[in-house]
Design a protein around this motif. Structure first.
Motif, short mmCIF file in Angstrom:
data_model
loop_
_atom_site.label_atom_id
_atom_site.label_comp_id
_atom_site.label_asym_id
_atom_site.label_seq_id
_atom_site.Cartn_x
_atom_site.Cartn_y
_atom_site.Cartn_z
N LEU A 81 20.95 -8.49 -47.88
CA LEU A 81 21.07 -9.29 -49.10
C LEU A 81 21.73 -10.63 -48.80
O LEU A 81 21.25 -11.69 -49.25
N LEU A 82 22.81 -10.60 -48.03
CA LEU A 82 23.52 -11.84 -47.70
C LEU A 82 22.65 -12.77 -46.86
O LEU A 82 22.65 -13.99 -47.06
N LEU A 83 21.89 -12.19 -45.93
CA LEU A 83 21.00 -13.00 -45.10
C LEU A 83 19.90 -13.66 -45.94
O LEU A 83 19.53 -14.82 -45.70
N LEU A 84 19.38 -12.92 -46.91
CA LEU A 84 18.37 -13.49 -47.79
C LEU A 84 18.94 -14.66 -48.60
O LEU A 84 18.29 -15.70 -48.76
N ILE A 85 20.14 -14.47 -49.12
CA ILE A 85 20.78 -15.53 -49.90
C ILE A 85 20.99 -16.79 -49.05
O ILE A 85 20.66 -17.91 -49.46
N ILE A 102 15.30 -7.05 -53.93
CA ILE A 102 13.94 -7.21 -54.46
C ILE A 102 13.86 -8.47 -55.33
O ILE A 102 12.94 -9.29 -55.20
N GLY A 103 14.85 -8.65 -56.23
CA GLY A 103 14.84 -9.81 -57.13
C GLY A 103 14.93 -11.12 -56.39
O GLY A 103 14.19 -12.07 -56.69
N ILE A 104 15.85 -11.20 -55.41
CA ILE A 104 16.03 -12.45 -54.67
C ILE A 104 14.83 -12.71 -53.76
O ILE A 104 14.40 -13.86 -53.60
#
Length: 343
Positions: free
Chosen positions: A34-38, A305-307
């Motif tokens: 999640l952090l990597l996607l952000i 999923i949302g990001i």
């Protein structure tokens, strides 16, 4: 007898007390993803961290998160619920029709949630009484709920439901609006969206129930070893019925949130939402074999999923490629789960 089963009857330690190291590692890896996607999407587009886009992500994730919480309970028992997308649509239609019939918004929304819970109860009864596999039982409900929603509305949306109906989906806490000299309003601070607040409340309540209440321990025990749980005094069928009823009720609540955002009851909404919800739960560490899963993990999965969808949209990636990416992510998460089970 498994540790989880013992705790089901003796009021044993909380989930954190017996959570395997591999499960903690899985959840940590999901958080890192999640952090990597952000970070990645922030570097790719300066607009990613804009206030409007963050609010968009919160609104989109709230529906997936609500569905995911219900599905997590079902998956922990060793089952699956493919009907949540269709139940979402049917519940939204039920809410819209009762408002059109003259019922106030709050009782109408409560009726919509009750319709969702009723669908969940039917799923639970078919699974526990008729002994039909959850995949087939909920697939049947998926078709019936969608068909009923389309039949009741003639496949047409229910519109003109009033401004008050849209308050849940479009309202926000602490929103600051200033009237300009030209008579038009200007938003100073958009506030915290009500759907995001609702998701937080439901997630905290569900986590408390799973970690601290007897029914939560019974849910884990049922998924860990159903026969051992039954021999230990756990009412396995009632536990499964509760999980499916909660999944249906939360699908009904998600339907209210989504239809309120649209200010229209759409019988065609919610298609493929069940796959996003299942993906959120599995990415967050829930095991399709049962007995493993957390609400916090599911929330991480829902935001992944949302990001992912939001970032790919901003990058101009087509919806078809997005489906391929999400599908690959789900397969990867299930593969990791299988490797974890083998170990």
């Amino acid at each position: 007898m498994s540790h989880a089963t013992k705790s089901a009857t003796s009021g044993g330690p909380s989930l954190a007390g017996f959570m395997p190291d591999t499960e903690k590692l899985h959840r940590l890896s999901a958080l890192l993803t999640l952090l990597l996607l952000i970070v990645g999407f922030s570097l790719a587009s300066q607009a990613f961290f804009s206030v409007n886009n963050v609010l968009t992500i919160l609104l989109q994730t709230s529906v997936i998160g609500l569905l995911g919480i219900g599905l997590t309970m079902v998956i922990i028992t060793g089952g699956i619920d493919l009907s949540v997308g269709s139940v979402l649509a049917l519940s939204g239609v039920a809410t819209g029709m009762t408002i059109k019939a003259g019922l106030p918004v709050v009782p109408a929304m409560a009726f919509g949630v009750a319709v969702g819970a009723g669908c969940g109860v039917v799923n639970g009864l078919v699974v526990t009484r008729l002994r039909i596999p959850p995949f087939v039982a909920t697939l049947g409900m998926m078709l019936m709920a969608r068909g009923l929603a389309l039949q009741l509305t003639g496949a047409a949306p229910i519109s003109q439901l009033g401004e008050s109906f849209g308050r849940l989906g479009n309202g926000a806490l602490f929103r600051v609006v200033e009237m300009q000299a030209n008579g038009f309003p200007k938003v100073i601070f958009p506030g915290i969206p009500y759907p995001a607040i609702l998701l937080l409340i439901v997630a905290l309540a569900a986590a408390y129930m799973l970690r601290r209440r007897q029914i939560g321990r019974h849910i884990y025990a049922t998924g860990s070893n159903e026969e051992a749980a039954r021999l230990s005094g756990v009412r396995v069928d009632e536990t499964k019925l509760y999980a499916y009823a909660m999944s249906g009720a939360l699908a009904g609540l998600a339907g209210n949130v989504l239809m309120s955002r649209l200010i229209t009851a759409q019988p065609s909404e919610g298609v493929m939402y069940e796959l996003d919800a299942i993906a959120a739960a599995v990415i967050g560490g829930a095991s399709l074999s049962g007995g493993v899963g957390t609400i916090s993990g599911t929330m991480i999965g829902a935001f992944i999923i949302g990001i992912l969808r939001n970032g790919l949209n901003m990058a101009g990636v087509s919806a078809f490629i997005q489906q391929i990416v999400i599908g690959a992510v789900v397969i990867g998460a299930v593969w990791i789960d299988q490797m974890r089970n083998h170990r």
